[in-house]
Design a protein around this motif. Structure first.
Motif, PDB file in Angstrom:
ATOM      1  N   ILE B 104       0.830  -1.207   0.000  1.00  0.00           N
ATOM      2  CA  ILE B 104       0.000   0.000   0.000  1.00  0.00           C
ATOM      3  C   ILE B 104       0.869   1.263   0.000  1.00  0.00           C
ATOM      4  CG2 ILE B 104      -1.857   1.280   1.140  1.00  0.00           C
ATOM      5  CD1 ILE B 104      -2.664  -1.288   2.596  1.00  0.00           C
ATOM      6  N   HIS B 105       1.639   1.419   1.051  1.00  0.00           N
ATOM      7  CA  HIS B 105       2.376   2.675   1.234  1.00  0.00           C
ATOM      8  C   HIS B 105       3.296   3.053   0.061  1.00  0.00           C
ATOM      9  CE1 HIS B 105       4.314   6.009   3.148  1.00  0.00           C
ATOM     10  NE2 HIS B 105       5.480   5.426   3.053  1.00  0.00           N
ATOM     11  N   PRO B 106       4.046   2.088  -0.524  1.00  0.00           N
ATOM     12  CA  PRO B 106       4.975   2.479  -1.594  1.00  0.00           C
ATOM     13  C   PRO B 106       4.286   3.140  -2.782  1.00  0.00           C
ATOM     14  CG  PRO B 106       5.429   0.240  -0.864  1.00  0.00           C
ATOM     15  CD  PRO B 106       4.134   0.644  -0.223  1.00  0.00           C
ATOM     16  N   LEU B 107       3.021   2.809  -2.985  1.00  0.00           N
ATOM     17  CA  LEU B 107       2.304   3.357  -4.137  1.00  0.00           C
ATOM     18  C   LEU B 107       1.728   4.737  -3.839  1.00  0.00           C
ATOM     19  CD1 LEU B 107       0.735  -0.031  -5.002  1.00  0.00           C
ATOM     20  CD2 LEU B 107       2.200   1.277  -6.535  1.00  0.00           C
ATOM     21  N   ASN B 108       1.636   5.065  -2.579  1.00  0.00           N
ATOM     22  CA  ASN B 108       0.883   6.263  -2.203  1.00  0.00           C
ATOM     23  C   ASN B 108       1.713   7.319  -1.506  1.00  0.00           C
ATOM     24  OD1 ASN B 108      -1.355   5.161  -3.315  1.00  0.00           O
ATOM     25  ND2 ASN B 108      -2.375   4.647  -1.406  1.00  0.00           N
ATOM     26  N   ASN B 109       3.030   7.185  -1.526  1.00  0.00           N
ATOM     27  CA  ASN B 109       3.791   8.216  -0.821  1.00  0.00           C
ATOM     28  C   ASN B 109       4.026   9.439  -1.707  1.00  0.00           C
ATOM     29  OD1 ASN B 109       6.087   7.709  -2.353  1.00  0.00           O
ATOM     30  ND2 ASN B 109       6.775   6.118  -0.945  1.00  0.00           N
ATOM     31  N   LEU B 110       4.552  10.468  -1.081  1.00  0.00           N
ATOM     32  CA  LEU B 110       4.634  11.792  -1.714  1.00  0.00           C
ATOM     33  C   LEU B 110       5.359  11.778  -3.062  1.00  0.00           C
ATOM     34  CD1 LEU B 110       3.982  14.810  -1.286  1.00  0.00           C
ATOM     35  CD2 LEU B 110       6.184  15.037  -0.111  1.00  0.00           C
ATOM     36  N   ARG B 111       6.507  11.081  -3.117  1.00  0.00           N
ATOM     37  CA  ARG B 111       7.289  11.149  -4.367  1.00  0.00           C
ATOM     38  C   ARG B 111       6.571  10.461  -5.520  1.00  0.00           C
ATOM     39  NH1 ARG B 111      11.410   6.511  -4.175  1.00  0.00           N
ATOM     40  NH2 ARG B 111      10.418   5.161  -2.678  1.00  0.00           N
ATOM     41  N   VAL B 112       5.763   9.437  -5.197  1.00  0.00           N
ATOM     42  CA  VAL B 112       5.020   8.747  -6.260  1.00  0.00           C
ATOM     43  C   VAL B 112       3.872   9.629  -6.757  1.00  0.00           C
ATOM     44  CG1 VAL B 112       3.578   6.744  -6.769  1.00  0.00           C
ATOM     45  CG2 VAL B 112       5.684   6.469  -5.442  1.00  0.00           C
ATOM     46  N   LEU B 113       3.171  10.252  -5.826  1.00  0.00           N
ATOM     47  CA  LEU B 113       2.077  11.147  -6.226  1.00  0.00           C
ATOM     48  C   LEU B 113       2.625  12.316  -7.056  1.00  0.00           C
ATOM     49  CD1 LEU B 113      -0.032  11.157  -2.919  1.00  0.00           C
ATOM     50  CD2 LEU B 113      -0.279   9.678  -4.920  1.00  0.00           C
ATOM     51  N   LYS B 114       3.806  12.800  -6.672  1.00  0.00           N
ATOM     52  CA  LYS B 114       4.443  13.875  -7.446  1.00  0.00           C
ATOM     53  C   LYS B 114       4.761  13.420  -8.869  1.00  0.00           C
ATOM     54  CE  LYS B 114       6.845  16.934  -4.190  1.00  0.00           C
ATOM     55  NZ  LYS B 114       8.170  17.292  -3.629  1.00  0.00           N
ATOM     56  N   TYR B 115       5.267  12.185  -9.010  1.00  0.00           N
ATOM     57  CA  TYR B 115       5.598  11.662 -10.335  1.00  0.00           C
ATOM     58  C   TYR B 115       4.345  11.568 -11.203  1.00  0.00           C
ATOM     59  CZ  TYR B 115       7.979   8.872 -13.928  1.00  0.00           C
ATOM     60  OH  TYR B 115       8.524   8.433 -15.121  1.00  0.00           O
ATOM     61  N   ALA B 183      -5.041   7.196   5.010  1.00  0.00           N
ATOM     62  CA  ALA B 183      -6.216   6.956   4.168  1.00  0.00           C
ATOM     63  C   ALA B 183      -7.348   7.908   4.568  1.00  0.00           C
ATOM     64  CB  ALA B 183      -6.662   5.501   4.294  1.00  0.00           C
ATOM     65  N   GLN B 184      -7.492   8.149   5.850  1.00  0.00           N
ATOM     66  CA  GLN B 184      -8.533   9.071   6.310  1.00  0.00           C
ATOM     67  C   GLN B 184      -8.235  10.496   5.853  1.00  0.00           C
ATOM     68  OE1 GLN B 184      -8.301   7.819  10.426  1.00  0.00           O
ATOM     69  NE2 GLN B 184     -10.299   6.805  10.323  1.00  0.00           N
ATOM     70  N   ARG B 185      -6.951  10.858   5.851  1.00  0.00           N
ATOM     71  CA  ARG B 185      -6.553  12.198   5.406  1.00  0.00           C
ATOM     72  C   ARG B 185      -6.909  12.395   3.931  1.00  0.00           C
ATOM     73  NH1 ARG B 185      -1.713  15.129   4.331  1.00  0.00           N
ATOM     74  NH2 ARG B 185      -0.462  13.267   4.031  1.00  0.00           N
ATOM     75  N   PHE B 186      -6.857  11.297   3.164  1.00  0.00           N
ATOM     76  CA  PHE B 186      -7.198  11.367   1.740  1.00  0.00           C
ATOM     77  C   PHE B 186      -8.661  10.978   1.490  1.00  0.00           C
ATOM     78  CE2 PHE B 186      -2.668  11.646   1.371  1.00  0.00           C
ATOM     79  CZ  PHE B 186      -2.415  12.223   0.140  1.00  0.00           C
ATOM     80  N   ALA B 187      -9.428  10.905   2.579  1.00  0.00           N
ATOM     81  CA  ALA B 187     -10.878  10.661   2.485  1.00  0.00           C
ATOM     82  C   ALA B 187     -11.230   9.357   1.785  1.00  0.00           C
ATOM     83  CB  ALA B 187     -11.578  11.839   1.803  1.00  0.00           C
ATOM     84  N   VAL B 188     -10.414   8.327   1.996  1.00  0.00           N
ATOM     85  CA  VAL B 188     -10.706   7.010   1.424  1.00  0.00           C
ATOM     86  C   VAL B 188     -11.857   6.369   2.210  1.00  0.00           C
ATOM     87  CG1 VAL B 188      -9.765   4.686   1.041  1.00  0.00           C
ATOM     88  CG2 VAL B 188      -8.318   6.707   0.680  1.00  0.00           C
ATOM     89  N   ASN B 189     -12.768   5.756   1.501  1.00  0.00           N
ATOM     90  CA  ASN B 189     -13.878   5.050   2.133  1.00  0.00           C
ATOM     91  C   ASN B 189     -13.357   3.839   2.933  1.00  0.00           C
ATOM     92  OD1 ASN B 189     -16.216   3.684   2.804  1.00  0.00           O
ATOM     93  ND2 ASN B 189     -16.570   2.930   0.711  1.00  0.00           N
TER      94      ASN B 189
END
Lengths: 221, 221
Positions: B104-115, B183-189
């Motif tokens: 989960i985390h490796p796909l959703n961290n800051l540098r990936v979202l930036k890419y 996940a809550q910070r990103f409003a995930v269900n």
């Protein structure tokens, strides 16, 4: 023991190397990822994330996640330890393994590449660029970490490492070698990574790594 | 010990919980990721991948990768073990931790979202969808794994788990709680994940988890 595995799965390849290094016999049970066999109930009803590999122990327990499986094998079978004996060395080797398993591989596996193409509609070129970016930057970080660890050993009066840390291959190499194999399959530029590539070449000359190679698997195509 | 950390870094949060659970005092050294402090030589010259957290031991060794750091803390400090005493339980708990840290985390961290935004030019909506997809599917897999482990305990005559596995929180909860916070910070269900959410709520009622929370950090903004 039974290993549920797919010849080309990088995480399965890690565990195959670990089993070979430790000299442990196992039954090879192929799960064809491209045909979606991992999502069928026969497999997915035993494995929460329906990923490979999983290890079925002789007393019927299903173990998942490649690094957890390798730790289990190491704790239950003394031959050829995959981790050093001291806590500091163990921390360094685990961190190297995780640099592959947490920073490179998760971004580049099949389901992620599929999402890029099918959901985000990225071009083939952008997909290849994505793969190369995470593989290359992750392996560069690995190379820098090896240099830092080499310097630490020197400062502490330890002999130079023959492999990533110390003189036998272990959990770090179980993760590194499949990642480099994958990167080569995707034609990622591996120039300028001499320390890491020397380790990979040394590993690939060993029978344990050769027997675990995707091309040596019963389900290889 | 010194922990190089960033209040909002999920991997740093894991190690802060581990330190609090084990009752270990440490110096909090903030590394401001958004300002790029992790890439400056003062930090990056010690850490191959320039990521947080890293732990500087009292004798000057730098340890990286959150799960390797937690294992080190567990091996060097006996109080409040983060892993069960038996190999099977350890394998299950490590696998749960890795379901978060490798899937989960490796796909959703800051540098990936930036890419995604800067290189692949995906829309805000597609970025949010990406985050939600991996967080939600990963947590669903975690919930399924907890059900499998609960059934395994029942079949083996073990008492029901109070936390993920057994009656104390450990490495699995150190990874799960920060991931759910994110996940809550990103409003995930997060509907339909009762077993997992009960563990998270039980953890968040404990002082060790509260002290490690991003909002309790000196660099919180």
């Amino acid at each position: 023991m039974k290993l549920h595995t797919y010849f080309r799965s990088s995480a399965s390849y890690r565990v195959r190397i670990a089993l070979q290094l430790k000299g442990l016999p196992y039954e090879y049970l192929p799960v064809h990822l491209v045909r979606g066999e991992h999502k069928a109930p026969a497999y997915a009803s035993h494995v929460g994330d329906a990923l490979v590999p999983s290890l079925e122990t002789d007393d019927g327990h299903w173990l998942t996640q490649s690094m957890a499986i390798m730790e289990y094998l190491d704790e239950t079978h003394a031959a050829h330890p995959l981790l050093p004996a001291d806590a500091l060395g163990r921390a360094h080797v685990r961190a190297l393994a995780q640099m592959v398993a947490c920073e490179i591989h998760p971004l580049n596996n099949l389901r992620v590449l599929k999402y890029l193409v099918h959901e985000l509609k990225v071009s083939d070129e952008a997909k290849t660029g994505w793969y190369a970016h995470w593989a290359r930057s992750g392996l560069e970080a690995f190379e820098r970490q090896l240099a830092l660890l080499d310097a630490e050993r020197k400062a502490g009066g330890l002999p130079p490492s023959v492999f990533c840390w110390g003189d036998v291959p272990g959990m770090a190499e179980c993760c590194l070698v499949p990642q480099v194999f994958n990167a080569q399959r995707f034609a990622v530029n591996l120039d300028g990574l001499p320390r890491l590539m020397e380790v990979v070449e040394r590993c690939n000359a060993m029978p344990a790594f050769q027997s675990a190679h995707p091309s040596a698997c019963p389900d290889a195509q």
